[in-house]
Design a protein around this motif. Sequence first.
Motif, PDB file in Angstrom:
ATOM      1  N   THR A 103      10.555  16.276  -3.329  1.00  0.00           N
ATOM      2  CA  THR A 103      10.194  17.639  -3.202  1.00  0.00           C
ATOM      3  C   THR A 103       9.131  18.027  -2.327  1.00  0.00           C
ATOM      4  N   ALA A 104       8.295  17.050  -2.226  1.00  0.00           N
ATOM      5  CA  ALA A 104       7.124  17.409  -1.378  1.00  0.00           C
ATOM      6  C   ALA A 104       7.867  17.527   0.149  1.00  0.00           C
ATOM      7  N   VAL A 160      10.793  18.562   0.930  1.00  0.00           N
ATOM      8  CA  VAL A 160      11.325  19.995   0.942  1.00  0.00           C
ATOM      9  C   VAL A 160      10.213  20.841   1.115  1.00  0.00           C
ATOM     10  N   LYS A 161       9.119  20.869   0.600  1.00  0.00           N
ATOM     11  CA  LYS A 161       8.140  22.022   0.655  1.00  0.00           C
ATOM     12  C   LYS A 161       7.460  21.707   1.884  1.00  0.00           C
TER      13      LYS A 161
END
Lengths: 363, 363, 363, 363
Positions: B109-110, B112-113
Motif C-alpha cells: 500500500t505504501a 501504491v501511495k
Amino acid sequence: MSSEFGNLLKISVFGQSHGKAIGVVVDGLPAGEAIDLEELDRFLDRRRTGKNRLSTARKESDVPVFLSGLENGVTCGAPLCAVIENGDQHSSDYSELRDKPRPGHADYTAYVKWRDQADMRGGGHFSGRLTAPLCIAGGIARQILSRRGVYVGAHLWSVGTEQDAPFPLRPTKELFETVAAKPFPVLDDQAGERMQALILEARQNLDSVGGVIECAAVGLPAGLGDPMFGGVENRLAAALFGIPAVKGVEFGDGFAAARSCGSANNDPFRMEDGRVVTETNHAGGILGGITSGMPLVLRTAMKPTPSIARPQRTVSLSAGENTDLVIHGRHDPCIAHRAVPVVEAVTAAVLLDLLLEGNHGTF
Amino acid sequence: MSSEFGNLLKISVFGQSHGKAIGVVVDGLPAGEAIDLEELDRFLDRRRTGKNRLSTARKESDVPVFLSGLENGVTCGAPLCAVIENGDQHSSDYSELRDKPRPGHADYTAYVKWRDQADMRGGGHFSGRLTAPLCIAGGIARQILSRRGVYVGAHLWSVGTEQDAPFPLRPTKELFETVAAKPFPVLDDQAGERMQALILEARQNLDSVGGVIECAAVGLPAGLGDPMFGGVENRLAAALFGIPAVKGVEFGDGFAAARSCGSANNDPFRMEDGRVVTETNHAGGILGGITSGMPLVLRTAMKPTPSIARPQRTVSLSAGENTDLVIHGRHDPCIAHRAVPVVEAVTAAVLLDLLLEGNHGTF
Amino acid sequence: MSSEFGNLLKISVFGQSHGKAIGVVVDGLPAGEAIDLEELDRFLDRRRTGKNRLSTARKESDVPVFLSGLENGVTCGAPLCAVIENGDQHSSDYSELRDKPRPGHADYTAYVKWRDQADMRGGGHFSGRLTAPLCIAGGIARQILSRRGVYVGAHLWSVGTEQDAPFPLRPTKELFETVAAKPFPVLDDQAGERMQALILEARQNLDSVGGVIECAAVGLPAGLGDPMFGGVENRLAAALFGIPAVKGVEFGDGFAAARSCGSANNDPFRMEDGRVVTETNHAGGILGGITSGMPLVLRTAMKPTPSIARPQRTVSLSAGENTDLVIHGRHDPCIAHRAVPVVEAVTAAVLLDLLLEGNHGTF
Amino acid sequence: MSSEFGNLLKISVFGQSHGKAIGVVVDGLPAGEAIDLEELDRFLDRRRTGKNRLSTARKESDVPVFLSGLENGVTCGAPLCAVIENGDQHSSDYSELRDKPRPGHADYTAYVKWRDQADMRGGGHFSGRLTAPLCIAGGIARQILSRRGVYVGAHLWSVGTEQDAPFPLRPTKELFETVAAKPFPVLDDQAGERMQALILEARQNLDSVGGVIECAAVGLPAGLGDPMFGGVENRLAAALFGIPAVKGVEFGDGFAAARSCGSANNDPFRMEDGRVVTETNHAGGILGGITSGMPLVLRTAMKPTPSIARPQRTVSLSAGENTDLVIHGRHDPCIAHRAVPVVEAVTAAVLLDLLLEGNHGTF
C-alpha cells in the motif's frame, strides 16, 4: 467535533428525538450528482420502525425535506440540508426520566454535561432517531459512490449468540442488493430465523438483545488513506462510534486476528488479471491504514437496547438516593437489524470523503 | 490527519525506521509541568526490545533528546519536540522488499501511495519503531494526568488463545504499578507463563502470534466528551487505530455486549458516598460518548507480527508475477506485550486532551 | 491549532529562540519530489541576518538538518522533519525581561498564559527565529509548486511612508527571480534606496519602522478554494497572521477597494486565447473565496520591531508597579525586508495544500 | 472547511439565496443559556433591507424558526439549528447570468467549481442573504458573552473616502448600544450624513461604494488564544473573510502600524487598579496572538457591491466570446452599513469559541 465528522465532506447532524425536527447538513458534496429520491427512500425504509413484530409500534414516516443543496434533484455544490419533522411522540412517557437516569442510557452523562437543561425526552440528541438524518447523508453518498463503481453493503452478522454466514472473499453489488431487499438483512435465512426467534424471546422476557453488523465495500481503489492516525480505519472508527449503541469496531479479522498466527493471518499477494490481489483478506482490505484494493470489511458491535420493560435499579438525582425505575413507552427489543443501513450510511460517507481527497501521496 | 492526532493537545509523529531519527512534536502541553525523566525512561523501557528471549535481538536505546518545550525539566508551554536517533540498523536486510511486498505489511500500500520513493527499510514510517515517540508523548501525558489523580494502566489481556484475568471493577493506581513493574505485563502470572510459552512456540515454528491489550483509566471526572462523533470512544479509537497492528478497538464489554442482553448489560446506578456510581461497568465508563466517572475500560486487538521467518507467497512488482519471499532479519514473534505501554500512551494523550477541553457543556 | 496550519499538508513549527533547536514537521508532502538543497539555502539566505548594515549583528547560519521524510534528497511521503540548532545566543541580555514585559512584545501575554514557566529568552517561541523553519517548509513547497508552473514571489511594498511600485497586472516568474536576487527586495531600486535610508534613520533614532509586503502567485488554476469559511483568503489569512508582527492582511485592492466604487473595482471578464481572464485584477485573483485563474495578490502589514534601544515605560510584574525598561542586545530596526521570503513561504505552503486538495467541486 | 468555522463551537451555514430556505447549525453552545428572542430579532433587524432609501426594496422578514437545540427558549446543549424560509424572490432576473458571469461576483468561479449545476440565482450560496443565519448564530453568541461581561460592538468606520471617528481607547457597552440603536451605525452623525450622501450619489450614478467596519470587544480576559497559527487574529481572520465582500482584515492599527515607528506603536504597560493595562492600544488588544485584556479592535474592508446598474463588459461562457451585461433587479449601492452587525456576529462567535476553550496554558 461533537455531532459532525468528515474532512472535505462534512456531515453535521442536529435534532432531538422529541424536538421540532431532526436533520443533517452535508457540506462538500460534489455538484452535478442526481439524487434518486425513490432509491433514497427505499434506503431510509430499511431503518424505519413499525414494519414488523420485531420493532416498536412507533410510526416514523421520516420523509426528508431538502432545504438547500439540491436543485431539481441534482446537487448544486452548496451545503445540502435535509430536515425530518418529528411527528408521533409521547413525551409524557419520559417525564420521570429527568430525575431517574435509565441504566445503559446517556441520561446521567447528559445530566452531568448539560444539567437540568438536557432535553432527554426520548433520548434527546442521543436518540436512535438521529440515525435517520445519518442515513439521508449516507444514502446520498452511497448513490454517488455506486456511480464510481464503489458499492457498500452490510448484513446482520449476529444477534446474541446466533450467527449469520460471513461475507464471501469477494462480495458483490448483487449480493448487497439481495440482502438489502430482504425483510431481515442476513445472508443465511435460516440463521435469520433463529435470530428473529431470539429477538422475540427477548421481548417476551421484557428484555433486549445485542448484535453485530458486518459491512463491506467493493470497488475501492488502492492507496486511499494516510499512515498512522489518518488511516482508513481511524477515520471509519471515529465516525462509526458515533452511531448510538456501538461499543466495538474491528476491521478484517479484527479480534479474531489476535487469536491467530502470522502464517494464517498474513494475506499472500498474487497477480490476477494483471493486478495485485491477495489470496485471502484477513486484513479487511486495509494495510498500514491504506486501502489495498481488496474489499473493505468491518464489523460493529451493538449493545442490547438499554430500554427494557422490567424494573431496574437506579438513583434519584434530586433525592440523591437509590430507587427503582420502570421504563414505559415502546422500545425495540433489538436495534441491530435496524442499524444495518446506518452502518452502511456512515461507512459510505467516510469512503466518499476519502475518495474526494483521492490518493495525494504523489502529485 | 496523517501522522497526528489531538485537538487542544496535538501530537505529531515523524521518522522512518532506518532514517536519521524518529521523534514527536507535542503542541499544547500545559506549562509548568515538571517531567520526571527517570520515570519517563522507565515507561519507555517497557516497550524496548532485547530485554528477553521473547523479543528481537535488535538493541534499541531510545534515549530521547528534547529540542524544545522543556526548560530545566519543566514544560514551558511552547511545543515540545523530542527526538530519538536511529542507531543499530541492517538496511541490507530489506533491499529485496522494495520489489516483493511482505504479506501483512504496508509495503504494497505504501508503494501504491508513494511509488518507488517509499522508504520501506524496516517498515519505514509504518514501523513499530514509531511507537517510541508515541510513548514519549504519552508518557509525559501520563505524568501530568497522575498529578490530577487520573491513572492509566494496561495489561496483556490475551496472547493467541491464552487469556489473562480481566481488570477488577475498580482498578487502582497500585494495580497499574504492579503490572507495569512485571517483566511480563499480566495480572495472572500463571496465565502469563502460558502466554510466554505460546510466544516461544510461535518462534520455534518460524511463526508469530497476536494478542489483545486491555487498558483502563481511573479518576476521570464524569462529563468529558461530546455526543455522537465527538465522543470519548470516537476520539480514542481514532488514535488507537494509529498504533501499528491494531485491527480492533472495543469499550467496556465491546463485542461481548453484542452477545449479551439488556438486563445483564445495563449497569444499575447506585449512590455511593454521595456520588453516583454503577454496580457493574459493562459500559466501560462511557455512556453516550461521555465519561460516567466509572473506570474507562478499552481493549485493542493486535494482529500477529506479519514478519515471519517461513517462506511466503507474494508478487514481484517489477516483473508483475507471482514469486516467493523469505524475510530475513530479526523480528518479534509477538508484539502485543511490548505494545502494552503504547496503548497506555495513546490513551493517556487522548485523555489529557479531553481534560484540557474540560466539560464545556455548561459555562 | 497553535503552532500548526494546513489541511492535507500540515506544517507544525517548534522551538524557542534560545532553546536547543528550532524546527518544523511537514506532514503530507507528496512523495518523489527532489528538493534542491542549494536552492533552498538561497531561499533561506534571503531572511538571514548579519548580511548588511540594516540588520542585527547576530549571525545565523540556519543550516537545516533533515531528520526524516527526505531520502537521497527526494521526499519519501513520510512526514519531513527539519531541525536548525540554535547557536550564538546572549541569554543574559534577557534576564530582566522575565519581570519587565517589553512593550509591543508577547512577554506579558505569554506570562499570563504560561506564568513563570514561559521561556521568553529572545522571545522564546514568539521569536522571529521561528520564521526560519517556516521558510524551510515554504521553500520546499515553493519548489514543488514551481514544477507545476505555479510561482510565488514577493517584494517590499513599503517601509514606513516610502512605497515601492506595485506588481504589474501579470507578474512573472522572471520578475519574482529578479526581485529575489536583489540585496533589497523591491521593484523600484530608487524607492528601495529611500526605504533603506528610512531604516538607517530609525536605527540612528534608537527606533524602528514597519512595512508592508506584497506577495503574488501566478499559474494557479481557477477553482481552488471553497465558499465562505473555506476560501483561499480565509486559509491564507489564518496562516499569514501566524508570522510574527503581521497585523493586517488584504487581498487584491483590499482596504483601497473600500474607498473605491463598483464601476472601478469590478474586473471586467474578457476572452484571451480561448480562456477567461479579467481586464484588471482588483480582486487579487479571488472571487467568492475561489481562485479565478488571475494572479493571486495579497499584502501583509508588518508592525515596527517592538525592540528599540530607547527607554520605555513598563511594569514590574513581581512588584506590581510602574517602572522603566531599557532593552539591550541586538535588534533589527526593521524586519519587513527580511520577512519578504517568510510571506512567500507561508503563501506557498497554503497554496500547495490547496493544490493537493484540488478542485473537488465536481467529481 | 467550506461553510463552517469554529473549534469547540462549530457554526455551519447552509442555503442559497433563492432556495427553499437558509439556515445555520450551531454545535457546541453551552446548555442553560436563555436566548432573548426579541433582542435577537432587534439584532437581526440591523442587517435587514428595505428599511430606508439606502437599501434595496427587497423585503426580508428573516424570521428564524428553531428546529433544535432550544427548549423553552433555553439552549439544551444539543446542536442548535435555525432556519429562515426564503420568501420574496425574482429568479427570472437572474436567468441571463448563468451564461454571462457578473464582474466582481462569484458567478464565474462558482461555474469553474460546480459547472452548470451551480445555483447562482441571487448569488446562490455566495449571496449576502447567507449573512442572516450568521447573525442568528452570532447574535446568540453575543447574548451569552454579554452575561460574562464581554461586549461586542461595531460601527461603520468609513464609506468610500468619508470617515467616522474611531472607537475611543476604552469603548463601553453603552457606546456599543448607542451606535446599535442608530438608523445609521456611526459614532459621528455628521460623518454619517456625509457617508449616506455618498451612498445616494453612488446610486444616482448607477454605481456602488465600499466601506470599512470597525469592531471592538471589551471585557475579554487576558490569555485567550494560542501562539502562531492558533492566535486570536488567525482565528478571527479565518472567519471574517467568510463574510461576502470582505477583502481585508486588520487588528489594532493594522496597516497604519506599518507606516509607524516602534516608539509610537509600542503600547507602554502601566498598573491601573492593580491590573496591568497599556497606555495606548495600537496592538488592538492582542500581543503574540494572545489577548492582553485591553479592548480587541479590528477592521474589515468591504468592497463596493459588485451589482451595479450600468452596462459592464463580460463574456458569454457558452459562446466563448466577449459581450456586455446589464444587471437588472434590486441591489444595494452599499452593503457596508448593513454588514456592521454581521462583523459583530462573526467576531462574537469566534470569541465565544475562544472563551469556551479558556486559557489552557496552565492546568
